[in-house]
Design a protein around this motif. Structure first.
Motif, PDB file in Angstrom:
ATOM      1  N   VAL A  47       0.843  -1.200   0.000  1.00 58.48           N
ATOM      2  CA  VAL A  47       0.000   0.000   0.000  1.00 58.48           C
ATOM      3  C   VAL A  47       0.878   1.251   0.000  1.00 58.48           C
ATOM      4  O   VAL A  47       0.610   2.217  -0.731  1.00 58.48           O
ATOM      5  CB  VAL A  47      -0.965  -0.014   1.215  1.00 58.48           C
ATOM      6  CG1 VAL A  47      -1.639   1.324   1.412  1.00 58.48           C
ATOM      7  CG2 VAL A  47      -1.995  -1.120   1.046  1.00 58.48           C
ATOM      8  N   ALA A  48       1.952   1.237   0.787  1.00 53.01           N
ATOM      9  CA  ALA A  48       2.869   2.382   0.815  1.00 53.01           C
ATOM     10  C   ALA A  48       3.521   2.590  -0.559  1.00 53.01           C
ATOM     11  O   ALA A  48       3.626   3.726  -1.033  1.00 53.01           O
ATOM     12  CB  ALA A  48       3.930   2.180   1.889  1.00 53.01           C
ATOM     13  N   VAL A  49       3.929   1.509  -1.196  1.00 52.92           N
ATOM     14  CA  VAL A  49       4.546   1.603  -2.522  1.00 52.92           C
ATOM     15  C   VAL A  49       3.552   2.158  -3.532  1.00 52.92           C
ATOM     16  O   VAL A  49       3.886   3.024  -4.337  1.00 52.92           O
ATOM     17  CB  VAL A  49       5.085   0.228  -2.974  1.00 52.92           C
ATOM     18  CG1 VAL A  49       5.480   0.234  -4.434  1.00 52.92           C
ATOM     19  CG2 VAL A  49       6.268  -0.185  -2.117  1.00 52.92           C
ATOM     20  N   ARG A  50       2.333   1.679  -3.476  1.00 50.73           N
ATOM     21  CA  ARG A  50       1.295   2.150  -4.410  1.00 50.73           C
ATOM     22  C   ARG A  50       1.023   3.642  -4.227  1.00 50.73           C
ATOM     23  O   ARG A  50       0.907   4.396  -5.182  1.00 50.73           O
ATOM     24  CB  ARG A  50       0.009   1.336  -4.217  1.00 50.73           C
ATOM     25  CG  ARG A  50      -1.198   1.846  -4.954  1.00 50.73           C
ATOM     26  CD  ARG A  50      -1.000   1.736  -6.462  1.00 50.73           C
ATOM     27  NE  ARG A  50      -2.206   2.065  -7.175  1.00 50.73           N
ATOM     28  CZ  ARG A  50      -2.394   3.208  -7.850  1.00 50.73           C
ATOM     29  NH1 ARG A  50      -1.452   4.104  -7.902  1.00 50.73           N
ATOM     30  NH2 ARG A  50      -3.511   3.429  -8.479  1.00 50.73           N
ATOM     31  N   LEU A  51       0.919   4.078  -2.962  1.00 52.12           N
ATOM     32  CA  LEU A  51       0.655   5.487  -2.686  1.00 52.12           C
ATOM     33  C   LEU A  51       1.826   6.381  -3.103  1.00 52.12           C
ATOM     34  O   LEU A  51       1.621   7.488  -3.594  1.00 52.12           O
ATOM     35  CB  LEU A  51       0.331   5.688  -1.209  1.00 52.12           C
ATOM     36  CG  LEU A  51      -0.990   5.093  -0.738  1.00 52.12           C
ATOM     37  CD1 LEU A  51      -1.138   5.241   0.772  1.00 52.12           C
ATOM     38  CD2 LEU A  51      -2.164   5.728  -1.459  1.00 52.12           C
ATOM     39  N   LEU A  52       3.049   5.895  -2.913  1.00 52.57           N
ATOM     40  CA  LEU A  52       4.223   6.685  -3.296  1.00 52.57           C
ATOM     41  C   LEU A  52       4.405   6.764  -4.803  1.00 52.57           C
ATOM     42  O   LEU A  52       4.652   7.832  -5.354  1.00 52.57           O
ATOM     43  CB  LEU A  52       5.492   6.080  -2.677  1.00 52.57           C
ATOM     44  CG  LEU A  52       5.815   6.469  -1.264  1.00 52.57           C
ATOM     45  CD1 LEU A  52       6.960   5.617  -0.740  1.00 52.57           C
ATOM     46  CD2 LEU A  52       6.173   7.940  -1.178  1.00 52.57           C
ATOM     47  N   SER A  53       4.294   5.630  -5.463  1.00 50.81           N
ATOM     48  CA  SER A  53       4.657   5.568  -6.875  1.00 50.81           C
ATOM     49  C   SER A  53       3.517   5.902  -7.820  1.00 50.81           C
ATOM     50  O   SER A  53       3.750   6.307  -8.949  1.00 50.81           O
ATOM     51  CB  SER A  53       5.185   4.178  -7.224  1.00 50.81           C
ATOM     52  OG  SER A  53       4.133   3.236  -7.154  1.00 50.81           O
ATOM     53  N   LYS A  54       2.289   5.681  -7.377  1.00 52.14           N
ATOM     54  CA  LYS A  54       1.101   5.843  -8.221  1.00 52.14           C
ATOM     55  C   LYS A  54       1.134   4.907  -9.437  1.00 52.14           C
ATOM     56  O   LYS A  54       0.530   5.187 -10.466  1.00 52.14           O
ATOM     57  CB  LYS A  54       0.928   7.296  -8.654  1.00 52.14           C
ATOM     58  CG  LYS A  54       0.678   8.217  -7.482  1.00 52.14           C
ATOM     59  CD  LYS A  54       0.459   9.630  -7.933  1.00 52.14           C
ATOM     60  CE  LYS A  54       0.068  10.505  -6.798  1.00 52.14           C
ATOM     61  NZ  LYS A  54       1.093  11.175  -6.113  1.00 52.14           N
ATOM     62  N   VAL A  55       1.865   3.809  -9.308  1.00 53.97           N
ATOM     63  CA  VAL A  55       1.930   2.775 -10.351  1.00 53.97           C
ATOM     64  C   VAL A  55       0.963   1.674  -9.943  1.00 53.97           C
ATOM     65  O   VAL A  55       0.984   1.197  -8.805  1.00 53.97           O
ATOM     66  CB  VAL A  55       3.360   2.219 -10.503  1.00 53.97           C
ATOM     67  CG1 VAL A  55       3.398   1.062 -11.465  1.00 53.97           C
ATOM     68  CG2 VAL A  55       4.306   3.322 -10.947  1.00 53.97           C
TER      69      VAL A  55
END
Length: 138
Positions: free
Chosen positions: A51-59
């Motif tokens: 979830v953190a990766v998704r929120l940071l990267s928007k990928v």
């Protein structure tokens, strides 16, 4: 070649941080292979990192990753519930067996296959993140 704007460098920095977090999630996925109890806790950590990766990267997260991790956590929870609630019965020869022990064993293998599928989805997500970083560089 024009110097990068502050917006593109910020976006690039966010994707790099997301890539590092995604790389940290891969060993946690491997820990998920242990069993549904300890490995299930590792998978919950992977969900938080994801979830953190998704929120940071928007990928966008690949379907292979998010569908398989949800299914794997559900199978792991079912396995734990069955293992805890199963009542052992005396069997022939003095051994003790549970009537659902075969089902639990089968669910353990389904759980492990789900973790491997999630691992493949995680690697695919890292590839998408690297591709996004390359597109941002241009």
């Amino acid at each position: 070649m024009t110097p990068p704007t502050s917006a593109s460098s910020t976006s690039r920095s966010r994707i790099i941080i997301a890539l590092v977090l995604a790389a940290v999630a891969i060993p946690l996925l491997v820990l998920g292979l242990i069993d549904p109890l300890e490995g299930g806790l590792a998978l919950v950590g992977v969900v938080v990192l994801g979830v953190a990766v998704r929120l940071l990267s928007k990928v966008r997260v690949p379907r292979l990753a998010w569908i398989s991790i949800i299914a794997t956590v559900a199978v792991g929870a079912l396995t734990i519930v069955l293992a805890v609630t199963a009542r052992p019965q005396p069997a022939v020869g003095g051994t003790v067996a549970s009537p659902v022990s075969g089902v639990i064993l089968g669910l353990l293998w389904v759980y492990r296959l789900g973790v491997l599928s999630t691992l493949a989805g995680g690697v695919l997500y890292i590839v998408r993140l690297v591709g996004s970083l390359e597109r941002n560089r241009r």
